[in-house]
Design an enzyme around this catalytic site. Structure first.
Site, short mmCIF file in Angstrom:
data_model
loop_
_atom_site.label_atom_id
_atom_site.label_comp_id
_atom_site.label_asym_id
_atom_site.label_seq_id
_atom_site.Cartn_x
_atom_site.Cartn_y
_atom_site.Cartn_z
N HIS A 157 -28.54 5.03 19.06
CA HIS A 157 -27.57 5.87 19.79
C HIS A 157 -26.37 6.26 18.92
O HIS A 157 -25.60 7.13 19.28
CB HIS A 157 -27.09 5.15 21.05
CG HIS A 157 -28.16 5.06 22.10
ND1 HIS A 157 -28.21 5.89 23.19
CD2 HIS A 157 -29.27 4.26 22.19
CE1 HIS A 157 -29.28 5.59 23.93
NE2 HIS A 157 -29.93 4.60 23.34
N ASP A 365 -19.67 10.68 15.98
CA ASP A 365 -20.27 10.29 17.26
C ASP A 365 -21.76 10.60 17.22
O ASP A 365 -22.15 11.68 16.75
CB ASP A 365 -19.62 11.12 18.40
CG ASP A 365 -19.48 10.32 19.68
OD1 ASP A 365 -20.27 9.39 19.89
OD2 ASP A 365 -18.58 10.65 20.48
P1 ADQ Z 1 -20.46 6.22 23.99
O1 ADQ Z 1 -19.80 5.97 22.69
O2 ADQ Z 1 -20.07 5.30 25.08
O3 ADQ Z 1 -22.05 6.24 23.87
P2 ADQ Z 1 -20.55 8.97 25.26
O4 ADQ Z 1 -21.83 9.53 24.81
O5 ADQ Z 1 -19.45 9.95 25.32
O6 ADQ Z 1 -20.03 7.76 24.37
O7 ADQ Z 1 -20.79 8.38 26.72
C1 ADQ Z 1 -19.77 7.86 27.50
C2 ADQ Z 1 -20.22 7.86 28.97
O8 ADQ Z 1 -19.34 7.06 29.74
C3 ADQ Z 1 -20.19 9.25 29.57
O9 ADQ Z 1 -21.22 9.36 30.51
C4 ADQ Z 1 -18.81 9.30 30.27
O10 ADQ Z 1 -18.74 10.19 31.35
C5 ADQ Z 1 -18.65 7.86 30.69
N1 ADQ Z 1 -17.24 7.46 30.64
C6 ADQ Z 1 -16.50 7.24 29.54
N2 ADQ Z 1 -15.25 6.89 29.87
C7 ADQ Z 1 -15.20 6.87 31.21
C8 ADQ Z 1 -14.18 6.60 32.17
N3 ADQ Z 1 -12.95 6.25 31.81
N4 ADQ Z 1 -14.49 6.68 33.46
C9 ADQ Z 1 -15.73 7.04 33.83
N5 ADQ Z 1 -16.72 7.32 32.99
C10 ADQ Z 1 -16.47 7.24 31.71
C11 ADQ Z 1 -23.00 5.94 22.83
C12 ADQ Z 1 -22.82 6.72 21.52
C13 ADQ Z 1 -22.76 8.21 21.81
C14 ADQ Z 1 -24.03 8.64 22.54
C15 ADQ Z 1 -24.32 7.73 23.71
C16 ADQ Z 1 -25.69 8.00 24.30
O11 ADQ Z 1 -21.62 6.30 20.85
O12 ADQ Z 1 -22.62 8.95 20.60
O13 ADQ Z 1 -23.86 9.96 23.02
O14 ADQ Z 1 -24.27 6.36 23.36
O15 ADQ Z 1 -26.69 7.93 23.32
#
Ligand code: ADQ
Length: 461
Positions: A157, A365
């Protein structure tokens, strides 16, 4: 189809997801499993004192959750140590933030073995096993040594670093050998896959065919690019329910006709919050016309707060937010609202819908699901604008976003100004193009494509 076994370090029960701090892996995997069902194995998120782990089994719909706890020293060396103080910073191209210790590696291998030992009794010969992310790289090798012959896939990921950086990891050849034991290794982008190929070719002397078939040290495996998607079609309904939340209602009232810029991230140095705040400050400095007409809300719940680099980051971000408001706030306007908390999933989606700009500028990311969710949550008749870092995997797909270099804070400020004033026709065109991608490559397509390519291949044990 054979039963799907998912293994990831953290297992998200559906009700826990609503607390909003689970992160992208859990959001994606849960959505992917909704159709196929299966067994999801991993850590329950708790530290326990007992010498033998208690196994917890639960079922929700067609998914069986099997979880175990970690002891304090396992958590310290595996989770806080090798996973989040070595692999995470290195894979996000921050070797300066890496703290390498030999006992971290031992702890990492120990917990992977523990997961294998606890998972083995649940496995049946015709299962398909799909392991997720950097915490669990050694599992396939250990499962094979225990006699498991099912197809085993791995999805990373995070980004995969270029070989020059990977070499900073003393155990990089062991890590690569462990990855050779999978039948399929998947990445979000071509750049990540290319990094892995480069490492296999030059560090391990492996052969790689143009289609990504690797032959190396008696192992054959396939690699592929599977950009993770979202549950695109379900998002408008979630937005609708999220609009009933008191947070949405209150923010809408307070905003009046001010334009909302929104950022949502785990509080992590890879997300580029410091640079993002500087870009916003630059906007306020250069464009006084926008004073009182915009509000930037950054949501960033604490994550891995007990890892040293994260504590320092929290302080730096607090100060940077204070600086913006100290310089520009007035009795009737707080230009930057920085919220260190999570929200329910439907609330956060409704807040995306309320925003005029999705401000997504990580320094590195793997994919970034927030960018995709922001787009899918927009109103088709009046969509907002996505500002997206070229360093996020999502920029390879969402080409109609305003793509920015997050390090160039002056240029980002100018792009923000363009986005704030962008005419409706252009917003609609860009949005349509991005939605086309999000509909075609949704979360179901992601899991379907990965599972289609996950077939058993020859391995030397
Ligand atoms: P993350 O680094 O956690 O994931 P991201 O892909 O943006 O980053 O996902 C975060 C998720 O959590 C999103 O669904 C978002 O809506 C939710 N979220 C974040 N903060 C929140 C908050 N305060 N309240 C509610 N919801 C919140 C890792 C990798 C990424 C990759 C994903 C999936 O770092 O690059 O995209 O896995 O593979």
């Amino acid at each position: 189809m054979s039963r799907l076994i998912i293994v990831s370090n953290r297992v998200a029960r559906p009700d826990a997801l609503n607390k909003g701090s689970q992160g992208g892996l859990a959001v994606g995997v849960l959505a992917a499993m909704a159709d196929s069902g299966g067994l999801w194995f991993g850590w329950n998120g708790r530290i326990e004192n007992r010498p033998v782990s208690e196994i917890r089994e639960e079922s929700r719909g067609n998914i069986n959750f099997v979880t175990i706890g970690l002891r304090q020293n396992e958590y310290n060396n595996f989770y806080r140590g090798y996973a989040n103080s070595v692999l995470w910073p290195l894979f996000h191209q921050r070797p300066d933030l890496m703290t390498y210790r030999h006992h971290y590696r031992m702890g990492y291998l120990g917990v992977n073995r523990k997961y294998v030992d606890h998972l083995l009794p649940y496995l049946k010969p015709d299962d398909t096993i799909w392991i997720h992310d950097y915490q669990l790289i050694p599992m396939a090798k250990m499962l094979r040594e225990a006699g498991v012959s099912s197809p085993i896939g791995f999805f990373l990921h995070t980004p995969f670093p270029p070989l020059d950086l990977l070499r900073a990891l003393p155990d990089h050849k062991d890590v690569l050998t462990e990855l050779l034991n999978y039948d399929l290794v998947g990445f979000h982008t071509l750049t990540d896959e290319r990094g892995f190929h480069e490492a296999i070719r030059y560090s391990m002397k492996g052969d790689i065919s143009p289609s990504g078939l690797i032959d190396c040290q008696g192992h054959q495996l396939q690699t592929g690019v599977y950009p993770i998607g979202i549950e695109t079609d379900d998002i408008p309904d979630l937005v609708k329910t999220g609009k009933h939340s008191k947070e949405y209602q209150q923010l809408k009232l307070e905003l009046g006709d001010r334009k909302l810029l929104i950022g949502v991230d785990r509080l992590d140095y890879s997300k580029g919050l410091f640079h993002r705040f500087k870009s916003y400050e630059q906007l306020l400095k250069n464009y006084s016309d926008f004073h009182r007409r915009v509000v930037y809300m950054q949501v960033a719940p604490t994550s891995r707060g007990d890892v040293k680099a994260y504590g320092q980051l929290a302080q730096q971000i607090d100060q940077a937010a204070g600086h913006v408001n100290g310089t520009y706030a007035d009795f009737d306007w707080t230009p930057l609202r920085y919220l260190n908390r999570g929200f329910r999933r439907n609330t956060i989606l409704a807040l995306y819908n309320l925003a005029h700009i999705g401000f997504v500028t990580p320094l590195r990311d793997g994919m970034n699901l927030v960018a995709k969710e922001f787009v899918a949550a927009q109103d088709p008749d009046n969509p907002g604008v996505l500002i997206l870092s070229k360093m996020a995997g999502a920029s390879a797909e969402l080409k109609s976003a305003i793509i920015v270099n997050p390090y160039d804070t002056e240029a980002v400020a100018n792009h923000l100004a363009t986005a704030i004033q962008m005419p409706l026709d252009e917003r609609k065109d860009r949005w349509e193009q991005m939605m086309e991608t999000l509909r075609r490559n949704d979360i179901q397509a992601w899991q379907r494509n990965f599972r289609r390519d996950l077939v058993p291949r020859p391995h030397a044990i």
